[in-house]
Design a protein around this motif. Structure first.
Motif, mmCIF file in Angstrom:
data_model
loop_
_atom_site.group_PDB
_atom_site.id
_atom_site.type_symbol
_atom_site.label_atom_id
_atom_site.label_comp_id
_atom_site.label_asym_id
_atom_site.label_seq_id
_atom_site.Cartn_x
_atom_site.Cartn_y
_atom_site.Cartn_z
ATOM 1 N N VAL A 144 -22.932 -14.700 -21.621
ATOM 2 C CA VAL A 144 -23.843 -14.290 -20.536
ATOM 3 C C VAL A 144 -25.248 -14.188 -21.122
ATOM 4 N N GLU B 275 -27.149 -5.121 -27.822
ATOM 5 C CA GLU B 275 -26.451 -5.201 -26.532
ATOM 6 C C GLU B 275 -24.962 -5.062 -26.726
ATOM 7 N N ASN B 276 -24.467 -5.757 -27.708
ATOM 8 C CA ASN B 276 -23.032 -5.669 -27.926
ATOM 9 C C ASN B 276 -22.594 -4.265 -28.264
ATOM 10 N N GLN C 141 -23.603 -0.656 -17.244
ATOM 11 C CA GLN C 141 -23.254 -2.049 -17.533
ATOM 12 C C GLN C 141 -24.071 -2.991 -16.686
ATOM 13 N N PHE D 68 -22.831 -2.242 -25.201
ATOM 14 C CA PHE D 68 -21.691 -2.562 -24.342
ATOM 15 C C PHE D 68 -20.446 -1.876 -24.847
ATOM 16 N N LEU E 171 -27.320 -3.390 -18.224
ATOM 17 C CA LEU E 171 -27.174 -4.300 -19.358
ATOM 18 C C LEU E 171 -27.181 -5.752 -18.910
ATOM 19 N N LEU E 172 -26.581 -5.962 -17.793
ATOM 20 C CA LEU E 172 -26.519 -7.335 -17.301
ATOM 21 C C LEU E 172 -27.789 -7.756 -16.585
ATOM 22 N N GLY E 173 -28.740 -6.844 -16.494
ATOM 23 C CA GLY E 173 -29.981 -7.193 -15.844
ATOM 24 C C GLY E 173 -29.931 -7.068 -14.354
ATOM 25 N N VAL F 243 -28.812 -13.153 -20.520
ATOM 26 C CA VAL F 243 -29.679 -12.385 -19.615
ATOM 27 C C VAL F 243 -31.124 -12.621 -20.011
#
Lengths: 99, 163, 723
Positions: free
Chosen positions: B119, B4-5, B45, B8, B48-50, B121
Motif C-alpha cells: 500500500v 509506519e510498520n 489505522q 501499524f 495511517l492509511l491516509g 500512501v
C-alpha cells in the motif's frame, strides 16, 4: 506497508466478531461483536481504497458506518423489548421457536 | 517506511487484544470499553492509511454515539455491572473452531491472492474528493442511507415505546 | 334289399318291446307277453327275409337271376359255381368323433350274421311261446318277458355289429341279461349266488375282451395308418400280406380274445358257471345257455377268425391254444355229464362239451364246421332243454332230479319223449340227423388239417356224448315212475303267491293234481318245431350240395376267404363216427338194462375216488371259491385295509397337522413379528428420527447462526480447494 497486513488484521477482527456473535450470551454483547465485525469490514474497505488510491473505499466505509449506527439503534430497541418481555437479556431464553 | 510498520504493529496489537477482550471478558462494561479500544485503533489505522476523513467520522459516530448507545443499552437491560460467571453460552467451542477455520481460510486466501502487495500512501485523501464522489457518483446511495436513517429512527421509537 | 339294408330293425324291435313291456306290461291283458311274442315274431320274419335276400345276393354274385338261382340250387345238386367275392352289406352312422378317432355304430350283414339272426330269433320266438305256459302265474312274469326281449335285442346287436366296440356293447348287455334271468327267483340264495357266479366268471373273460378289442384298434392302425374298430378293416389288415402288422400283436390280440371266449362260452377253466346257471328258469337255460349267449364266444371267434388263424398259426397244424382248450373242454364236460343227477346239469355239461367241439373246430381251421355245428346245436340243444322243462313242468312236480323224481315217463308224455329222443340222437351224431353232419364235418377237418390228436378227442367225445344221453333218456323216460313224493323239489315261487289275476289258471293247474301228464300244446309245439330242425337242418351241408358253406361262408375280404378250406365229406370217417356213437348208446343201454356189472364205483377204491373227483367237478369250484377268492377276501383285503387305515390315513393326518403347525408358525412369526414388526418399526423409525431431527430446531438464534457460519466456511473451503 503490506496490504496484507491490514487485510489480515481485518480478517482477524471479523473472525473474532464471529466468535463473539456465536458464543456470547448477553444480547448486547452480541451486538458489540457485530460492531467488531463491521469494524473489520471497514478496515478492509479503507485498505483497498488506499491501495487503489480511490476515494471509493472511504465512501463505502462511510455508508457502512452509518448503517451500522442505525442498526445498533434498532438492535438495542429490540433488546430492550426482549428484556421487557422476558426480564432477561439472555439470548438462550429466547427460544419460543423451539421445535 | 519503518516507522509506519512499527506504528501499524503496535496499533494492530492493541486492536487485537481489544477484540479478544470484547469476546472474552466477563464484565459487560469492560467489553464496551474494549470495543472503544478497537474502534479507536481502527481510526488510527485509517489515518495511517491516509484516510483521515473516515477516521474522524469513525471517532465521532462510532465511539461517540454508538458506544454511548451501548452503554445505555447495558444500563437499561440491567446487565450485571460486575463480573459474573462466564458470559459465554455452550456454543463456545464449536464457535471457536468455526472462527479459527474461518480465519484460516481468509488468511490463506489473502496470502494466496495478494502476496506482498504494498500500500503506497502518497498523501492523505482530501475531503473534497470524498464528498465529490458522494454527491455525484454515489448520490443515490447517499439519499437511500438518509431514508434508512430516518426509518431506523422511527422504528427505534416505535419499538421502544411502552405500550 | 330292404331286409339287408334295414337289418338294424331286427335288434331294434325287441329293444322297443323291452321298453314297452317295462312301462305298460303290467296293465296289459296278458301282462306284456303279447308284446314280447309279437316283436320277436316280427324280428324273426325280418331275419328270414334277410336270409333269403342274402342267399339271392350270393347267387347273384355268381351270375344269374334270383329265381334261376333258386331253381339251380334245387335242380342241379352239386353245381359248383365260381368263388366270386360277395360283399357284406355295410351301413354305419358316426356316433362320436374326436381328434382323428371315429366311433361308428353300424351293421355288417353277411352269411354269418344272417345265420345267427335266424337262429337267435327263431329260438327266442319259440322260447317266448313256451314261456307263456311255463312261466304262467309267476309273480314277475312281465319283468321276465321284458328281460327276454332285452336279451334278444342285445344278442342281435352283437350279431349284426360291424365293429368290435359295438360287439363289446352287445356282449356286455347279454352278460347282464343273463345275470338278471338266472337270478329270476333270487329270493333263494343259491339262485342269486349262481347269477353272481355266472356274471363274475364271464367278467373275468371280459378282461380279455376289452384288451383284445383295444388291440384290434391298433392292428388296424398299424396296417392302414388310421385306427378303427371296424371288423372288415380288421380282417383285411390281418390277412393282407403287405400290411405291416407284427405277428406278436396279432398273437396277443388272439390270446386276449381267447380269454373272452373261454369265459363266455364256458371253456375250461372258466366253465364252472354254466352248470350253476341252471338255477334259472328252463326257458332261460334253453335260450341263453344252450342256443345263443354261450355261443357268443364262438361267434366272436368266427367273426374275427383271421386274427386267431394268424395269431395262433392254425395253418401249421400241431397243437394251438384254441384247439387245446376246446379239446380239453370236450372231454371234461362229457366226463362230468356222467355223474349228474339233475337233468339240466347233464344238459349243461353237454353244452360245455359241444361248445368245446365248436372252439376245437375253430382251432383246427374248420370255420364252416364250427359255425355249422353252432347252427345245428342250437336246435337240438334247445329241443332237449325245453323237453327237460316240459318233463319237470308236467311230469316230475317241477323237479329236475332224474334219480328221485323221474322214470317211466315214456307212457305219460309221449310227445315230449319223442322230441327228446330225436334231440338226443341228433346230439349223439346219428345219421341222418343234424348233429351227425355237423360233428362229422368237424372230425373230418381235424383229421385233414394235420390235427389228428383232435380227431381222436372228437371221437372219444362222441362216444361219451352218446353214452350219457342214453343214460338221461333211460333214467327219465324208461323204467318205473319214481316221482310219487315231495312235490316242488325245486325252490321257486309257491303257487300260493301266484299272480291273483291268474287264479283261474292256477286253480286249473292245481286241479290237474300231481300226476305226470303230457304238457300243454304251448310247451310241445316248440319242441316239435325244434325237432324238425334237428332232423332236417343238417341236410343243408349235404356233400356236394354244401349249401351252408356256399351261402354263408365269408367271401370278403379276400384274405379271409382264402384261409377257409373246408374239407370234403369222407364216408369212411362218417361210418366210423356213427359206429362210435352207436356203440356208446349200446353200452349205456346195456348197463342200464342190467347186463353189465353194476356198482363198480362202490367196490373199487380207484373208481370211487375217480367218481368223487368228478362229482366234485374236479375241485375247480373249491379252487376258485375257497382258495382264490377267499385268499383275496381274507388276508389280502385285510392287508389292504390295514395299509389304508394306518399308512394312508396317517399320511393324511400328519399332512393336515403339519399344515396346521405351519399355519401357526406363519401367523406367529411371519405375520405378527415379521410383517407387523416391519410396519411398526417403520413408523417408530419415522417418529424417532423426526424426534431427533426436531432437536436441531433449538429456537436459539446463535445456534442457527453457528450453523450458517459453518456452512459458509465449508463452502468457502470447498470452493477454494476446488479452484
Amino acid at each position: 506497508m503490506l496490504l496484507n497486513e491490514f487485510l489480515i488484521l481485518a480478517a482477524f477482527l471479523f473472525c473474532t466478531g464471529v466468535y463473539g456473535v456465536l458464543a456470547r450470551k448477553h444480547a448486547v454483547l452480541v451486538l458489540m461483536s457485530v460492531e467488531l465485525m463491521l469494524a473489520g469490514v471497514n478496515l478492509n474497505l479503507v485498505a483497498f481504497g488506499a491501495f487503489h488510491n480511490n476515494p471509493i473505499g472511504q465512501v463505502f466505509a462511510l455508508f457502512v458506518l452509518t448503517i451500522a449506527a442505525a442498526e445498533v439503534g434498532i438492535g438495542l430497541a429490540i433488546v430492550l423489548l426482549i428484556y421487557r418481555n422476558l426480564h432477561s437479556a439472555d439470548l438462550d431464553d429466547v427460544d419460543t421457536l423451539k421445535g | 517506511m519503518i516507522a509506519e510498520n512499527v506504528a501499524f504493529g503496535i496499533i494492530a496489537a492493541a486492536m487485537a487484544l481489544g477484540a479478544i477482550g470484547v469476546v472474552r471478558t466477563k464484565n459487560v462494561v469492560h467489553a464496551a470499553l474494549y470495543l472503544v479500544v478497537v474502534l479507536a485503533g481502527g481510526a488510527a489505522q485509517f489515518i495511517l492509511l491516509g484516510q483521515e476523513f473516515v477516521a474522524w467520522v469513525q471517532v465521532l459516530v462510532y465511539i461517540g454515539a454508538v458506544i454511548v448507545l451501548f452503554l445505555f443499552g447495558i444500563m437499561l437491560t440491567r446487565a450485571p455491572m460486575h463480573p459474573k460467571d462466564s458470559l459465554d453460552n455452550d456454543l463456545r467451542w464449536p464457535a471457536a473452531v468455526t472462527a479459527l477455520f474461518l480465519v484460516g481460510i481468509l488468511v490463506g486466501l489473502l496470502v494466496h491472492t495478494f502476496h506482498a502487495d504494498k500500500v503506497d500512501v502518497q498523501a492523505p485523501i482530501r475531503t473534497g474528493e470524498i464528498t465529490n464522489s458522494i454527491f455525484t457518483t454515489y448520490i443515490i446511495p447517499f439519499e437511500v442511507v438518509g431514508v434508512l436513517l430516518l426509518g431506523a429512527l422511527i422504528g427505534a421509537v416505535v419499538l421502544a415505546r411502552k405500550d | 334289399m330292404f331286409f339287408l339294408d334295414q337289418a338294424w330293425l331286427v335288434p331294434l324291435i325287441p329293444a322297443l318291446s323291452f321298453v314297452v313291456i317295462l312301462l305298460f306290461g303290467k296293465r296289459m291283458p296278458r301282462h306284456g307277453s303279447e308284446v314280447g311274442v309279437v316283436s320277436v315274431g316280427a324280428s324273426f320274419v325280418l331275419a328270414c327275409g334277410a336270409v333269403v335276400r342274402w342267399i339271392m345276393r350270393v347267387q347273384d354274385a355268381k351270375g344269374g337271376s334270383a329265381l334261376g338261382a333258386l331253381g339251380r340250387s334245387i335242380g342241379r345238386l352239386g353245381a359248383d359255381n365260381a368263388e366270386a367275392p360277395v360283399l357284406p352289406v355295410l351301413h354305419h352312422v358316426t356316433w362320436f368323433q374326436n381328434g382323428g378317432v371315429r366311433l361308428t355304430a353300424g351293421i355288417q350283414i353277411d352269411g354269418l350274421a344272417v345265420v345267427m339272426m335266424f337262429v337267435v330269433t327263431l329260438v327266442s320266438l319259440l322260447v317266448h311261446v313256451y314261456s307263456l305256459e311255463y312261466m304262467r302265474g309267476d309273480s314277475r312274469f312281465t319283468y321276465f318277458y321284458a328281460m327276454l326281449s332285452l336279451f334278444t335285442a342285445s344278442m342281435l346287436l352283437l350279431v349284426v355289429a360291424d365293429n368290435t366296440l359295438e360287439l363289446l356293447v352287445g356282449w356286455e348287455l347279454v352278460g347282464m341279461c343273463s345275470f338278471v334271468l338266472i337270478g329270476h327267483w333270487w329270493e333263494e340264495k343259491p339262485n342269486s349266488d349262481a347269477a353272481l357266479k355266472a356274471f363274475l366268471t364271464t367278467r373275468t373273460g371280459d378282461i380279455g375282451l376289452l384288451t383284445g378289442v383295444i388291440m384290434t384298434f391298433f392292428i388296424v392302425q398299424r396296417a392302414t395308418g388310421v385306427g378303427s374298430f371296424n371288423i372288415v378293416a380288421l380282417n383285411s389288415a390281418v390277412t393282407n400280406p403287405n400290411a405291416k402288422v407284427g405277428h406278436t400283436l396279432i398273437l396277443w390280440c388272439a390270446a386276449a380274445l381267447m380269454l373272452a371266449i373261454v369265459g363266455k362260452s364256458g371253456q375250461f377253466p372258466l366253465h364252472t358257471w354254466l352248470p350253476d346257471a341252471m338255477a334259472g328258469p328252463t326257458p332261460v337255460s334253453a335260450l341263453i345257455h344252450a342256443a345263443t349267449m354261450v355261443v357268443a364266444g364262438v361267434y366272436l371267434g368266427a367273426r374275427v377268425y383271421p386274427v386267431f388263424y394268424k395269431g395262433f398259426s392254425i395253418a401249421d397244424g400241431g397243437v394251438n391254444p384254441m384247439a387245446a382248450i376246446g379239446g380239453i373242454t370236450v372231454i371234461i364236460g362229457a366226463l362230468l355229464a356222467f355223474v349228474q343227477d339233475d337233468i339240466k346239469k347233464v344238459l349243461a355239461y353237454s353244452t360245455i362239451s359241444q361248445l368245446g367241439y365248436m372252439v376245437m373246430a375253430l382251432g383246427v381251421g374248420a370255420w364252416t364246421a364250427a359255425v355249422f355245428h353252432l347252427f345245428t346245436h342250437a336246435f337240438f340243444k334247445a329241443d332237449l332243454f325245453l323237453g327237460a322243462g316240459s318233463v319237470s313242468h308236467s311230469g316230475s312236480h317241477h323237479s329236475f332230479d332224474m334219480k328221485t323224481d323221474m322214470g317211466g315217463l315214456k307212457k305219460y308224455m309221449p310227445q315230449t319223449y319223442k322230441t327228446f329222443v330225436i334231440g338226443s340222437l341228433a346230439l349223439a351224431g346219428i345219421f341222418p340227423l343234424a348233429g351227425f353232419w355237423s360233428k362229422d364235418e368237424i372230425l373230418v377237418n381235424a383229421g385233414h388239417n394235420d390235427y389228428k390228436l383232435f380227431l381222436v378227442i372228437g371221437l372219444v367225445g362222441a362216444f361219451m356224448t352218446a353214452a350219457y344221453m342214453t343214460r338221461v333218456v333211460y333214467l327219465t323216460f324208461h323204467g318205473e315212475y319214481r316221482g310219487a313224493h315231495e312235490p316242488h323239489a325245486i325252490p321257486h315261487v309257491d303257487e300260493a303267491e301266484h299272480d291273483p289275476i291268474d287264479t283261474a289258471a292256477s286253480v286249473e293247474h292245481d286241479a290237474e293234481v300231481h300226476s305226470p301228464h303230457e304238457s300243454n300244446r304251448l310247451l310241445t309245439g316248440p319242441l316239435w318245431v325244434l325237432s324238425f330242425f334237428a332232423v332236417f337242418a343238417g341236410f343243408l351241408n349235404f356233400p356236394h350240395f354244401d349249401k351252408f358253406e356256399k351261402w354263408f361262408q365269408p367271401r370278403f375280404p379276400a384274405g379271409f376267404a382264402e384261409i377257409l378250406h373246408p374239407v370234403a365229406f369222407n364216408p369212411i370217417l362218417a361210418t366210423v363216427s356213427v359206429l362210435v356213437a352207436g356203440s356208446g348208446i349200446g353200452i349205456a343201454w346195456a348197463y342200464y338194462q342190467g347186463k353189465l356189472p353194476q356198482g363198480l364205483s362202490e367196490r373199487n377204491a380207484l373208481a370211487h375216488a375217480g367218481k368223487r373227483f368228478l362229482v366234485n367237478k374236479y375241485y375247480l369250484d373249491f379252487l376258485y371259491e375257497r382258495v382264490i377268492v377267499a385268499g383275496i377276501k381274507g388276508p389280502i383285503a385285510a392287508g389292504v385295509y390295514w395299509f389304508n387305515q394306518n399308512v394312508i390315513d396317517n399320511v393324511l393326518n400328519y399332512t393336515g397337522r403339519g399344515a396346521q403347525a405351519l399355519g401357526r408358525v406363519t401367523y406367529d412369526y411371519v405375520d405378527q413379528k415379521g410383517v407387523d414388526g416391519l410396519v411398526n418399526g417403520l413408523a417408530t423409525l419415522t417418529g424417532d428420527s423426526g424426534g431427533e431431527v426436531r432437536k436441531i430446531q433449538t429456537g436459539r438464534l446463535q445456534f442457527y447462526a453457528l450453523v450458517l457460519v459453518v456452512a459458509v466456511v465449508v463452502f468457502a473451503g470447498v470452493l477454494w480447494i476446488a479452484t
